[in-house]
Every structure is written in structure tokens, then in C-alpha cells.
Design a protein around this motif. Structure first.
Motif, short mmCIF file in Angstrom:
data_model
loop_
_atom_site.label_atom_id
_atom_site.label_comp_id
_atom_site.label_asym_id
_atom_site.label_seq_id
_atom_site.Cartn_x
_atom_site.Cartn_y
_atom_site.Cartn_z
N THR A 37 44.01 58.85 74.64
CA THR A 37 44.51 58.97 73.28
C THR A 37 43.51 59.59 72.31
O THR A 37 43.90 60.11 71.27
CB THR A 37 44.95 57.60 72.74
OG1 THR A 37 43.86 56.68 72.83
CG2 THR A 37 46.13 57.06 73.55
N THR A 38 42.22 59.56 72.63
CA THR A 38 41.23 60.16 71.73
C THR A 38 41.34 61.68 71.70
O THR A 38 40.86 62.31 70.75
CB THR A 38 39.79 59.77 72.14
OG1 THR A 38 39.49 60.34 73.43
CG2 THR A 38 39.62 58.26 72.20
N GLN A 39 41.97 62.27 72.70
CA GLN A 39 42.06 63.73 72.78
C GLN A 39 43.20 64.30 71.93
O GLN A 39 43.23 65.50 71.67
CB GLN A 39 42.24 64.16 74.23
CG GLN A 39 41.01 63.89 75.10
CD GLN A 39 41.26 64.26 76.55
OE1 GLN A 39 41.42 63.41 77.42
NE2 GLN A 39 41.30 65.54 76.82
N LYS A 40 44.15 63.45 71.57
CA LYS A 40 45.26 63.85 70.71
C LYS A 40 45.95 65.10 71.26
O LYS A 40 46.44 65.09 72.38
CB LYS A 40 44.77 64.02 69.28
CG LYS A 40 44.21 62.72 68.70
CD LYS A 40 43.74 62.88 67.26
CE LYS A 40 43.18 61.55 66.76
NZ LYS A 40 42.68 61.64 65.37
N LEU A 41 46.00 66.20 70.48
CA LEU A 41 46.74 67.39 70.92
C LEU A 41 45.83 68.41 71.61
O LEU A 41 45.95 69.62 71.42
CB LEU A 41 47.46 68.04 69.73
CG LEU A 41 48.59 67.20 69.14
CD1 LEU A 41 49.23 67.92 67.95
CD2 LEU A 41 49.65 66.86 70.18
N PHE B 241 44.03 53.04 82.16
CA PHE B 241 45.39 53.43 81.80
C PHE B 241 45.76 52.97 80.39
O PHE B 241 46.56 53.62 79.71
CB PHE B 241 46.39 52.91 82.83
CG PHE B 241 46.52 53.81 84.03
CD1 PHE B 241 47.60 54.66 84.17
CD2 PHE B 241 45.53 53.83 85.01
CE1 PHE B 241 47.71 55.51 85.26
CE2 PHE B 241 45.63 54.67 86.10
CZ PHE B 241 46.72 55.52 86.23
N ALA B 242 45.17 51.88 79.94
CA ALA B 242 45.42 51.42 78.56
C ALA B 242 44.90 52.46 77.57
O ALA B 242 45.51 52.66 76.50
CB ALA B 242 44.73 50.07 78.33
N LYS B 243 43.82 53.15 77.91
CA LYS B 243 43.27 54.19 77.03
C LYS B 243 44.19 55.40 76.96
O LYS B 243 44.06 56.23 76.06
CB LYS B 243 41.89 54.62 77.52
CG LYS B 243 40.83 53.54 77.35
CD LYS B 243 39.50 53.97 77.93
CE LYS B 243 38.45 52.88 77.78
NZ LYS B 243 37.16 53.24 78.42
N LYS B 244 45.12 55.48 77.87
CA LYS B 244 46.10 56.57 77.85
C LYS B 244 47.40 56.13 77.16
O LYS B 244 48.35 56.89 77.07
CB LYS B 244 46.41 57.01 79.29
CG LYS B 244 45.18 57.43 80.09
CD LYS B 244 45.54 57.78 81.53
CE LYS B 244 44.30 57.89 82.41
NZ LYS B 244 43.35 58.90 81.97
N GLY B 245 47.43 54.88 76.72
CA GLY B 245 48.61 54.35 76.03
C GLY B 245 49.60 53.66 76.94
O GLY B 245 50.73 53.39 76.54
N PHE C 235 51.42 64.62 77.43
CA PHE C 235 50.04 64.39 77.00
C PHE C 235 49.40 65.69 76.51
O PHE C 235 49.44 66.73 77.19
CB PHE C 235 49.20 63.83 78.14
CG PHE C 235 49.39 62.36 78.41
CD1 PHE C 235 50.14 61.56 77.58
CD2 PHE C 235 48.78 61.78 79.53
CE1 PHE C 235 50.30 60.20 77.84
CE2 PHE C 235 48.92 60.43 79.79
CZ PHE C 235 49.69 59.63 78.95
N GLY C 236 48.83 65.63 75.30
CA GLY C 236 48.14 66.79 74.74
C GLY C 236 49.04 67.81 74.09
O GLY C 236 48.56 68.86 73.67
#
Length: 301
Positions: A80-84, A181-185, A286-287
Motif C-alpha cells: 500500500t505504500t507504493q500507491k499508484l 499480505f496485510a501490508k498489501k491490504g 495494484f498500482g
């Protein structure tokens, strides 16, 4: 009169160029989608070719399995820190900065499908990123029992390799995998559902001595046999000699974080299919910004 002809000629050139921009393959192709927001017809052609590539008789084959694997590895390194940025951007196939992503140890065995995806993207004038996702979605729906994954088109390619450490390690602990996986939402249910992609997988490099063993006894079908057999192995039950259970799968099947969700899919094909589709539909975005993409679910048949 000459001036009129010149104006007309210039207008025709501009119109031709505009038409070419709209339909011709280019680095910007994914952004230049059909103005009416409908799926470009080229994806129906792509699906027709994938039908022949991914099926052997009434079973999905090794190439289909590799396409599913490739989608996870191109998209799934994101958090999620990478956003788009990053995520589903074709870097698995194209990434060369700061290293060649495809050459990493975790991507070993994906070279053949990466080459096929690149060739298909060139042939049909699409981005590699879109081809990775569409091929994975096609493979899932073609495997008997596989759900249709809501699939959007409009990704841009990137030669920047995904950050290292974003993919799961088959020897890692259950808690580390849950946190990854939690860091990926993703929730515990999402992770348990996504693990079910191993229903159609085979391993070659985790243990070369047992190369080509599958992760359940029905690798040509998209079913919940994987959950039953993995849980049985994790709890000391008998294992089919032709099946190879990943250490991480065995740990997660009985873990405090994911175990109950994992066990809840045993014998419940409908629940798993719905949960998997929900999680996968998020992963393949994602992204990317869904509002700038077009729905190509219809092209999957």
C-alpha cells in the motif's frame, strides 16, 4: 484552388494520424482506449488464442499454470505504500532497473511464460502489463471450476523492477506471511483464498528432487481438493505421493492467523471461488487507477 486542396490534404493527414493514434500499438496504447469506454475488440482475439494455448483436452495445462503464477509475481510484490506505482506494470517481464526482475530466484521458471506474454503483447499491440493480467484471468476461467475475475485494461508498462522482498517465501513463518499480505491490504480470509491458486500449481525448484509434483492431486482443475489435502498433511494425515506440500502452506493451514479461514474452504467450492475472485480482483489493480481503465470482463467469455 491550390490552397483548398492543401487544406484538405492537411486535414486528411491529421485525421489519419488521429486514427492511427487511436488504434495503432504504441507505448501509450493502454491510455488510448476506445472513447466509448468499451473493451477494445483485440482482447476477444487474444482470448481465442489463449483458449488453444492453455488447455490440453479438458484440463488447464502447464502454460496456464505459469500464466496464473506470473500474475501473482508481477502484481503481488506491491504494497500500500507504493500507491499508484509498481504493482501490475509488466516489470516481471520488462524490469531491468536496478536489476533484471525476471532473473531473481523467486521468478525462476517463469521465463517461458514471460516470453510468450511479451510475444502476444507485440502481436496484438497491447501493453505487457495488460497481457500479464489478462492471460492470468483467462487461465483461471479456463481451468475447470475457475471463477471469472473482473478484469480491467489500461495499464502502462514499466522497466523499473519491483522492490525485492515483496513476494512470499515458501519457508517463511505463518505470522510473517500474514503480515506481508496485510501490508498489501489483504485480510486473513483473502490470504487463505489466494493460497488456493496452488490448486493448479506444480513445483520445480523448491525441491528439484521432486520436480513437477503438484500441490494437490487434481492440478488440472480449479477446486478445493488443495485445502483438504494440505490440511490433512499439516495435521499428520496421509499425503498423496504425487503431491508436494509447501512448508508455508502447511504452516498457514493450522496457524492462529489464517488457519480457521483456510479450513473453512475445505469442501466449500462456492465460498472459496467467491473469496478468491474478490481478493484477486483487487490484486490485479495494484498500482493502477481503475477510473482510467476499461472493463474487459466480456472478452473472457
Amino acid at each position: 484552388m491550390r490552397r483548398s486542396y492543401l487544406v484538405l490534404a492537411c486535414s486528411l493527414i491529421l485525421y489519419a494520424n488521429a486514427t492511427k493514434l487511436h488504434y495503432a500499438p504504441s507505448a501509450e496504447w493502454p491510455r488510448v482506449v476506445k472513447k466509448d469506454g468499451s473493451c477494445p475488440p483485440v482482447w476477444t482475439q487474444v482470448k481465442a488464442e489463449l483458449n488453444t494455448l492453455f488447455m490440453t483436452g479438458n484440463q488447464c495445462n502447464d502454460l496456464a499454470r505459469a500464466a496464473i503464477h506470473a500474475t501473482f509475481h508481477d502484481c503481488g510484490s506491491w504494497d500500500t505504500t507504493q500507491k499508484l506505482t509498481g504493482g501490475c506494470d509488466g516489470s516481471l517481464v520488462l524490469g531491468v532497473t536496478p536489476d533484471v526482475e525476471l532473473a531473481r530466484s523467486e521468478n525462476k521458471g517463469l521465463e517461458a511464460i514471460a516470453g510468450k506474454i511479451k510475444d502476444l503483447a507485440t502481436k496484438y499491440g497491447t501493453s505487457v502489463a495488460d497481457m500479464v493480467v489478462f492471460a492470468g484471468s483467462a487461465a483461471i476461467v479456463l481451468c475447470p471450476g475457475g471463477p471469472k475475475i473482473q478484469t480491467f485494461i489500461g495499464r502502462k508498462d514499466s522497466t523499473t523492477s519491483a522492490p525485492s522482498g515483496g513476494l512470499p517465501d515458501v519457508f517463511d513463518s505463518a505470522s510473517n506471511l500474514f503480515n506481508l499480505f496485510a501490508k498489501k491490504g489483504f485480510s486473513a480470509q483473502d490470504l487463505a483464498a489466494l493460497l488456493g491458486a496452488h490448486s493448479t500449481s506444480t513445483q520445480k525448484f523448491v525441491d528439484p528432487a521432486q520436480a513437477n509434483k503438484s500441490q494437490d492431486s487434481t492440478p488440472g482443475q480449479w477446486d478445493v481438493t488443495y485445502y483438504k489435502e494440505t490440511y490433512s498433511f499439516a495435521t499428520g494425515g496421509k499425503k498423496d505421493p504425487g503431491v508436494f506440500v509447501f512448508a508455508s502452506d502447511s504452516k498457514l493451514a493450522t496457524s492462529n492467523e489464517v488457519g480457521l479461514e483456510f479450513q473453512g474452504f475445505i469442501g466449500n467450492q462456492g465460498r472459496w471461488a467467491g473469496s478468491f475472485a474478490s481478493a484477486m480482483e483487487r490484486m490485479v489493480l495494484f498500482g493502477n487507477d481503475k477510473s482510467e481503465m476499461v472493463d474487459c470482463n466480456s472478452a473472457l467469455g
